[in-house]
Design a protein around this motif. Structure first.
Motif, PDB file in Angstrom:
ATOM      1  N   TYR F  41     -15.751  47.084 -50.555  1.00  0.00           N
ATOM      2  CA  TYR F  41     -16.297  45.637 -51.402  1.00  0.00           C
ATOM      3  C   TYR F  41     -17.841  45.982 -50.213  1.00  0.00           C
ATOM      4  O   TYR F  41     -17.831  45.977 -49.268  1.00  0.00           O
ATOM      5  CB  TYR F  41     -15.680  44.776 -50.997  1.00  0.00           C
ATOM      6  N   VAL F  52     -20.368  46.155 -46.081  1.00  0.00           N
ATOM      7  CA  VAL F  52     -19.138  46.563 -46.197  1.00  0.00           C
ATOM      8  C   VAL F  52     -18.066  45.289 -46.077  1.00  0.00           C
ATOM      9  O   VAL F  52     -18.574  44.291 -44.510  1.00  0.00           O
ATOM     10  CB  VAL F  52     -18.336  48.575 -45.508  1.00  0.00           C
ATOM     11  N   LEU F  53     -17.400  45.209 -46.600  1.00  0.00           N
ATOM     12  CA  LEU F  53     -16.791  43.199 -46.566  1.00  0.00           C
ATOM     13  C   LEU F  53     -15.338  43.701 -45.862  1.00  0.00           C
ATOM     14  O   LEU F  53     -14.978  44.764 -46.113  1.00  0.00           O
ATOM     15  CB  LEU F  53     -16.826  42.397 -47.796  1.00  0.00           C
ATOM     16  N   ASP F  54     -15.006  42.600 -45.071  1.00  0.00           N
ATOM     17  CA  ASP F  54     -13.755  42.807 -44.258  1.00  0.00           C
ATOM     18  C   ASP F  54     -12.711  41.636 -44.609  1.00  0.00           C
ATOM     19  O   ASP F  54     -13.038  40.676 -44.319  1.00  0.00           O
ATOM     20  CB  ASP F  54     -14.470  42.706 -42.119  1.00  0.00           C
ATOM     21  N   GLU F  55     -12.185  43.167 -45.411  1.00  0.00           N
ATOM     22  CA  GLU F  55     -11.055  41.583 -46.061  1.00  0.00           C
ATOM     23  C   GLU F  55      -9.921  41.343 -44.775  1.00  0.00           C
ATOM     24  O   GLU F  55      -9.604  40.477 -45.069  1.00  0.00           O
ATOM     25  CB  GLU F  55      -9.981  42.689 -46.779  1.00  0.00           C
ATOM     26  N   SER F  57     -10.819  40.231 -41.962  1.00  0.00           N
ATOM     27  CA  SER F  57     -10.928  39.128 -41.571  1.00  0.00           C
ATOM     28  C   SER F  57     -11.085  37.838 -42.284  1.00  0.00           C
ATOM     29  O   SER F  57     -10.798  36.822 -42.006  1.00  0.00           O
ATOM     30  CB  SER F  57     -12.704  39.337 -40.770  1.00  0.00           C
ATOM     31  N   ALA F  58     -10.694  38.528 -43.997  1.00  0.00           N
ATOM     32  CA  ALA F  58     -11.268  37.624 -44.743  1.00  0.00           C
ATOM     33  C   ALA F  58     -10.417  36.423 -44.854  1.00  0.00           C
ATOM     34  O   ALA F  58      -9.828  35.424 -44.944  1.00  0.00           O
ATOM     35  CB  ALA F  58     -11.693  37.953 -45.934  1.00  0.00           C
ATOM     36  N   LEU F  59      -9.156  37.625 -44.485  1.00  0.00           N
ATOM     37  CA  LEU F  59      -7.385  37.033 -45.183  1.00  0.00           C
ATOM     38  C   LEU F  59      -6.656  35.842 -43.619  1.00  0.00           C
ATOM     39  O   LEU F  59      -7.203  35.084 -44.583  1.00  0.00           O
ATOM     40  CB  LEU F  59      -6.713  38.789 -45.130  1.00  0.00           C
ATOM     41  N   LEU F  62      -9.112  32.737 -44.559  1.00  0.00           N
ATOM     42  CA  LEU F  62      -8.318  31.670 -45.813  1.00  0.00           C
ATOM     43  C   LEU F  62      -6.391  31.445 -45.548  1.00  0.00           C
ATOM     44  O   LEU F  62      -6.260  30.252 -45.708  1.00  0.00           O
ATOM     45  CB  LEU F  62      -8.190  32.928 -47.341  1.00  0.00           C
TER      46      LEU F  62
END
Ligand code: SF4
Ligand code: SF4
Ligand SMILES: [Mg+2]
Ligand SMILES: [Mg+2]
Ligand SMILES: [Mg+2]
Ligand SMILES: [Mg+2]
Ligand SMILES: [Mg+2]
Ligand SMILES: [Mg+2]
Ligand SMILES: [Mg+2]
Ligand SMILES: [Mg+2]
Ligand SMILES: [Mg+2]
Ligand SMILES: [Mg+2]
Lengths: 336, 89, 359, 336, 359, 89
Positions: F41, F52-55, F57-59, F62
């Motif tokens: 992404y 590039v989005l870092d999944e 760190s997002a998770l 959240l």
């Protein structure tokens, strides 16, 4: 030559008719093309409705004798009046080119107000679209009208009988000449003004009085008197014989059109009605029309005969005869 | 072949005349008619005055035709010839 | 009533007509000039003539005889970037092989209708950033006006003006027409061309072909009296050249106007719609005026583009066939999509038959 | 800034309203600006007439899900239907740019035939004008319509009462997105089609059944749902509270609009009706609408309250509130 | 539900909001970024915040802070013959001293809306006869895209392309804002600018002014959690720089993007609408790229054009007054005819107050 | 300040990626992200992929928020504040 739309298709003559016949007839309910307004069926009533539409463009927007708003409102009124109906309601569609000054729109709105008051009609709905610069030309105005007529009246272009006489309510070709003259780069000068006018007060009292003795009416506009005469001849399948010398045409009109090689019969009028009626009311109707300022130059100009059904014959001033045909396209000045 | 109308000269400035025909006024170049003068009728074609019209010879011609033997003249109603407009495809 | 108006007089017209009807022999005349054709049809003269008199419309006007190839060239010129084509209005509808100027304009080409060549020059002066080409159409009446305009352009140093000269002259065309031995007894000669060229060319025709003719004006009285003159000379078996338009035509023509033509133009072969190439019947730009020649300036070359097969204009013009005898008439060839000059001209023989039948 | 017409004046939002109010109101009979069609007074009758007009322009003329003809015919039908009236007659005004291929006009005429047959309306009159090259943009189509309604029905924008609920008959913003995507130089791609449809068969049976329990209807077009909601709130002087999560919007719509920074509430629909009705018929009406293919995504989206009369409040997905305003002008893609 | 969608979650938002409501001290925050402003208003966050939390919309977006003088310059450029101005859509309505680009377009100037600088370059390549000027608007997020486009123009030898650079950078503006001692307790820092510039500039702010802030994304969860972080650091009396948008922002930013900026641009003083001249806050073209500078190419010079007298944007931005305290608000200055950036931005403080009241 | 949306990379050709966001496809230049790969992404702004989005760190983030103290959470109905829309001239 590939089949594309040219200005000639919009000039109201032969090509316009062909476009209607060959293309638009597919969706048109009846062969209504030769009437100015449709008569709507609301069964079981003493009155019927009439319904019509016209799109108006004129350059310049203000010209000697009128402006776009008057042209548009009067034009729609006249189309309803031509069916013997009383105009009641109008709707307006504006197509405005980006960059037009709002003051111009205000002036035009004022003129609409004036015209609709004068004609006693109500403007009840509308729409406005703005088109990008270069995809319009100032203002175009689409006007639709609804009127009311007695069901018993049957005034339409298919209704002309042998022996009927034709009255034109005044001089022809004035509007078209005025517009030509008003164009910026036009090298001829003359004082001709547009005849732009609404004909309700001239015509409706005559309809009231003579009822079904009036057989057909039409206001000659684009394509001129010759176009309307040809439409009448074709719709009623009669021959129309016109006496050239009886058709009121101002000297100034010849003064402008002769040098350009143009025929006044093909030039736009905007405040005249062509009436076909029984010969027995001819004189009375004529007198009635002449007593109104807008009808003072009215004249009986011809008769419906059997000579060549569907065609219009002009008895020329020197006593000759020729067919009077619809113009084919734009009226272009001639060198030859 | 060449559309031209008789227009009356109202004024002349250099080689351009202001001319009038039944209320219509326009300009016509007089390059071909150095002798033209105000009051003349000129034939105007494509913005040029082509010739000065000669009133005298016109009146002469008219006189001739007007005096044509009246006796032989009987106004006959012009008649349509029999043929209908021809059939078109 | 002004003396000029008397030439429109129904009374005088009827008097002349009565005289015409005194003659009972068959007679075929042609008017050379399209403006006469218009006049004859619009005034209803055609319907008034007795049946023994047959009328043939001539090659028509300079606009209508402009060849397909020349029309194509004008359309090609219109597609040069930054070009404005200025033209008389009646050229717009004259068809080339695939299109006409009206359609070119529909497709976005810049085409302006002007009322005379000086207007075109003014347009050029007012739009110095645009190359303005004037379509030089016309016979000896128009050619001097274009010549005078070109001289003005030169004097005023207007460099963005040029002329695409399709001008034609009348005498070679008469010569070509008469060489094929047409069924024509006499001519009504073009009044306004004659204003410039005078009477001499018709006297040459008389000498060479023994055909007479009358120079006529354009009002009903002018035309009817010309026909009367033709009948008289036929009756006397004495072909002549009569100047019936004396008020506008001098024997020597307009010398000034002719000088303008001769200074600016030179004759060259020209292609006539429906009549083919006629030697020395066209006018090209001469010497120092060549820089105003649009063909030279933009490297344009006329391509020959023959009239469509089947067109029988030549025969119609010679009085050999009637328009409806042409196989294209009313089918391929109509006023909306005309083929030959007889249909291109709104009042040409074929167009008149199409629109007015034989009324 | 001088007062000239800009594209924003034609975008259906705030500036369009101002133009009507400040300029056109001079000739408009009543403050009809917030209704889709005028109701005509033909006194003493069980039925009334409705009358409306719209000018249609769309580029490209054929687009995924529709074309100019369908848009024009359906648009007028929908305006008549919005008044609770049965569409009967149409007139057409064509403004064609010189150079358009006649085949295109034929195709459009065929589509008009198809649409008018589908909607059971008769095209009874028309007009055609051709404008010079560069003074138009292909084809503009002006359509006027006349319909018939029961005099007893009073469906109009001034008629909404506190407690009324609002139903939208399907997803919003589809048409505007489809048109954006169909533009030649548009760099984003998606499969969104226009929702262009005529709503007579969806709406008129509901009007027949629920009669005056339906208080107002309007098809959101230019200016989107937010414009119609604001017009309703203003005309009836009530507050409208809308629940964002109940408004049907396709994922693909967000997919297109988010990158452009555009708000789906401001984007054109062409086949949806916003209905204001009594709360007591809400469920029945909803079920009736959902049973028709054109209404399958119908939903109750809000309520008329007293909170801030004349304004529209959006209850956002996360439980916040904000005013939902009319767009001010053109919808332009944003960088910020 | 995609992990990206979870940042829109109403449930998580409500949980965070409940936490926010635990804090009862008065707190004023500003989001620097216009996109945050839009998000806060559209999602209704503003209406959800307890009354003790005051929210000020920052200078807005790069479009809205473009000065009147620069807008005038763009309009002037549009009137050069044969010029096409390409621009992001939201620039069209930004007012100069007398007009805006939408009006210029209405008057016939050639203005094309593009979706990014590469589209403008493509337009130039496709129209070699037209001079295409791209309006370089934007902060550190957009500047590298324009820099990369200019480099491509150079590589591809596209000579009819140039950029009117009104680019601005954020740190000097923060510095200017904080120097006037505004009533702001903390910042929400711009997520996408930070993607490029990283966290260091905010640490400099912290050091110099002892003000903290949170770098945030643009979904409701992002923004609410950022506010929660701000409140926590206030409670702890411990201003910090928090990167709450870790999924998109690295501490060092995007080095590649920064390199593009530094290669093509050089800082210069810039005029901000409502804020005056801020030293070294703008980006002009550097050295060998000057030939793509529209100012150089067409001899254009920015004229200073002060904001209209009475505009109190500066104070609105500093949290010193409410929008309706500006004498121009709602009278001279409306969203239809905006004056200051707070009204120019459709979601700026003044526009929001005008449109949404205090809902 | 700078509108950007997370789009999924479908394919890459030279420095141009085809990216998708909820059914909308477009091109994004990857000049700033030489390491980007299909499936990532990316944040797209003005036709460029910015990061590039870092999944992971997002998770992580959240997870933190989802675990926020449930006890203190009580869904309050949002209320309109009292002020009406301000008066406009
Ligand atoms: S009908 Fe047409 S093609 Fe045939 S002779 Fe006449 S002009 Fe020529
Ligand atoms: S109301 Fe207008 S002039 Fe006043 S501070 Fe706000 S943006 Fe500036
Ligand atoms: Mg009509
Ligand atoms: Mg009419
Ligand atoms: Mg509308
Ligand atoms: Mg224009
Ligand atoms: Mg009429
Ligand atoms: Mg409408
Ligand atoms: Mg509508
Ligand atoms: Mg009409
Ligand atoms: Mg166009
Ligand atoms: Mg509607």
């Amino acid at each position: 030559m590939s089949d594309i739309i040219t200005l000639a298709h919009g000039a109201g003559g032969r090509l316009t008719s062909e476009l209607i016949e060959n293309v638009f007839s597919i969706y048109l309910e009846k062969p209504l093309k030769f009437d100015d307004a449709a008569v709507l069926d609301f069964s079981g009533k003493e009155n019927e409705l009439t319904f019509c539409t016209d799109v108006h463009l004129v350059k310049p927007i203000f010209f000697p004798g009128g402006n776009l708003s008057l042209l548009a409102i009067y034009g729609t009124i006249n189309d309803l009046v031509a069916m013997g109906s009383k105009p009641l309601y109008l709707t307006l569609g504006w197509i405005i080119e980006e960059g037009v000054e709002i003051n111009l729109i205000k002036e035009l709105a004022n003129e609409i107000k004036k015209a609709s008051d004068e004609c006693n009609v109500k403007v009840v709905a509308g729409d406005t679209k703005v088109v990008p610069k270069g995809q319009g030309d100032g203002v175009y105005l689409s006007v639709s009208g609804v009127g009311q007529k007695k069901s018993s009246l049957s005034i339409n272009s298919r209704n002309i009988k042998e022996g009927d006489i034709f009255i034109i309510t005044g001089t022809i070709a004035d509007h078209g000449c005025a517009i030509m003259l008003a164009r910026e780069d036009f090298p001829l000068k003359s004082n001709i003004e547009s005849d732009c006018a609404c004909l309700d007060k001239l015509i409706l009292p005559a309809v009231e009085r003579f009822q079904n003795e009036i057989h057909a009416m039409r206001d000659p506009t684009r394509g001129g008197l010759s176009t309307v005469l040809n439409e009448f001849a074709s719709s009623s399948n009669i021959c129309i014989e016109i006496d050239e010398e009886k058709v009121p045409i101002k000297d100034e009109i010849y003064g402008l059109l002769d040098p350009l090689g143009l025929d006044p019969f093909t030039i736009t009028c905007e405040g005249k009605m062509l009436i076909a009626c029984s010969p027995n009311i001819g004189e009375d109707l004529l007198n009635m029309l002449r007593s109104h300022p807008l009808g003072k130059d009215s004249n009986i100009i011809g008769t419906a005969t059997k000579q060549v059904p569907g065609r219009v014959i002009l008895n020329t001033k020197i006593g000759g005869k020729r067919f009077l045909d619809m113009p084919i396209g734009e009226n272009l000045p001639r060198i030859c | 072949m060449c559309l031209a109308v008789p227009m009356k000269v109202k004024s002349i400035e250099n080689d351009m005349a202001t001319v009038d025909y039944m209320g219509t006024e326009t300009k016509a170049c007089t390059a071909f008619l150095p002798e033209v003068k105000v009051g003349d009728y000129v034939l105007v074609h494509a913005g040029f005055a082509m010739e000065v019209l000669d009133e005298e010879s016109a009146l002469e011609a008219l006189k001739l035709w007007k005096e044509l033997e009246e006796l032989s003249f009987e106004k006959k109603e012009p008649k349509l010839v029999e043929e209908k407009s021809i059939e078109l495809a | 009533m002004n003396w000029l108006d008397e030439f429109k007089s129904p009374e005088i017209s009827q008097k002349i007509l009565a005289q015409i009807k005194e003659f009972d022999f068959p007679y075929t005349f042609m008017e050379v000039c399209g403006t006469h054709t218009v006049s004859i049809l619009r005034s209803g003269i055609r319907s008034l003539l007795p049946k023994n008199i047959k009328h043939i419309s001539g090659p028509g006007c300079p606009v209508c005889v402009t060849s397909q190839g020349d029309c194509d060239l004008a359309i090609l010129a219109a597609s040069i970037p930054n070009i404005c084509i200025t033209t008389f209005g009646d050229m717009l509808k004259v068809p080339g092989s695939k299109s006409n100027l009206a359609q070119a304009r529909s497709e976005g080409k810049h085409v302006e209708v002007v009322y005379g060549p000086l207007d075109a020059l003014k347009y050029a002066a007012d739009h110095p950033e645009t190359e303005v080409i004037f379509l030089g159409i016309g016979f000896e009446t128009t050619a001097p006006t274009v010549a005078a305009t070109i001289k003005k352009a030169k004097e005023q140093n207007i460099h963005n003006f040029s002329v695409l000269s399709f001008h034609k002259i009348v005498p070679p065309a008469l010569d070509a027409l008469l060489s094929t031995n047409p069924k024509i007894d006499g001519f009504i000669y073009p009044g306004h061309v004659s204003t410039v060229i005078g009477t001499k060319p018709y006297k040459d025709v008389l000498r060479k072909f023994n055909k007479g003719g009358v120079i006529a004006g354009f009002e009903p009285v002018d035309i009817l009296s010309a026909i009367l003159e033709l009948l008289k000379m036929q009756k006397d078996n004495q072909p002549k050249v009569v100047n019936n338009y004396h008020r506008a035509v001098k024997d020597e023509g307009n010398i000034n106007a002719m000088n303008f033509i001769n200074e600016v133009f030179v004759t060259e072969d020209a292609e006539w719609r429906g009549m083919g190439t006629i030697p020395n019947s066209g006018l090209g730009l001469r010497g120092e005026y060549k820089k105003f020649c649009a063909k030279t300036k933009f490297g344009l070359k006329s391509k020959k583009s023959p009239d469509p097969p089947g067109c029988r204009c030549g025969e119609v013009l010679q009085g050999l066939i009637e328009p409806y005898e042409c196989p294209l008439f009313g089918k391929v060839c109509t006023p909306i999509k005309p083929v030959g000059p007889c249909m291109v001209s709104t009042e040409g023989s074929c167009a008149a038959h199409y629109k007015y039948g034989k009324l």
